[in-house]
Design a protein around this motif. Structure first.
Motif, PDB file in Angstrom:
ATOM      1  N   ARG A  21     -44.358  42.395  84.942  1.00  0.00           N
ATOM      2  CA  ARG A  21     -43.875  41.256  84.169  1.00  0.00           C
ATOM      3  C   ARG A  21     -42.340  41.203  84.206  1.00  0.00           C
ATOM      4  N   SER A  24     -41.334  40.073  88.062  1.00  0.00           N
ATOM      5  CA  SER A  24     -42.117  39.074  88.788  1.00  0.00           C
ATOM      6  C   SER A  24     -41.292  37.886  89.274  1.00  0.00           C
ATOM      7  N   ASP A  46     -49.092  33.476  86.021  1.00  0.00           N
ATOM      8  CA  ASP A  46     -48.973  33.807  84.606  1.00  0.00           C
ATOM      9  C   ASP A  46     -48.162  32.790  83.825  1.00  0.00           C
TER      10      ASP A  46
END
Length: 119
Positions: A21, A24, A46
């Motif tokens: 995360r 990314s 996401d």
């Protein structure tokens, strides 16, 4: 304070996910799940919370139903690379979950790289 196998897996999974995360940069996530009988992979955006593409040994047209070996993982990796290219995705981040990067997971990743995905 000894943790059981499932708790250790969850800790690894969350550690990998949090690192992904952070790095990314808006790239889709290539998420892998391996069970005792099958292997599946999803290409997830996401930011929007949608699955862009997926491939699994459960799909009848791939002819790998119930197979969970290195050869099946390589075919799944090639299939997801082809489907990602059809969606216009070239760079992804590889989410191995809590699984170690060897054997079936490594075969899937190598086949996806050979198929044209960059990660």
């Amino acid at each position: 304070m000894a943790l059981n196998k499932r708790e250790l897996f969850q800790k690894r999974r969350l550690r990998v996910r949090n690192k992904l995360r952070a790095m990314s940069d808006g790239r889709p996530r290539l998420s892998v799940h391996r069970s005792s009988k099958n292997i599946s992979v999803q290409l997830i955006d996401d930011a929007q919370g949608v699955t862009l593409a997926s491939a699994s040994t459960l799909e009848k047209d791939l002819g790998l139903v119930g197979k969970n070996n290195v050869e099946a993982a390589a075919k799944i990796g090639a299939a997801i690379a082809e489907r990602a290219k059809a969606k216009g995705v070239e760079t992804v981040v590889f989410d191995r979950g809590g699984f170690l990067f060897h054997g079936k997971i490594k075969a899937l990743a190598d086949a996806a790289r050979e198929g044209g995905l960059k990660f």
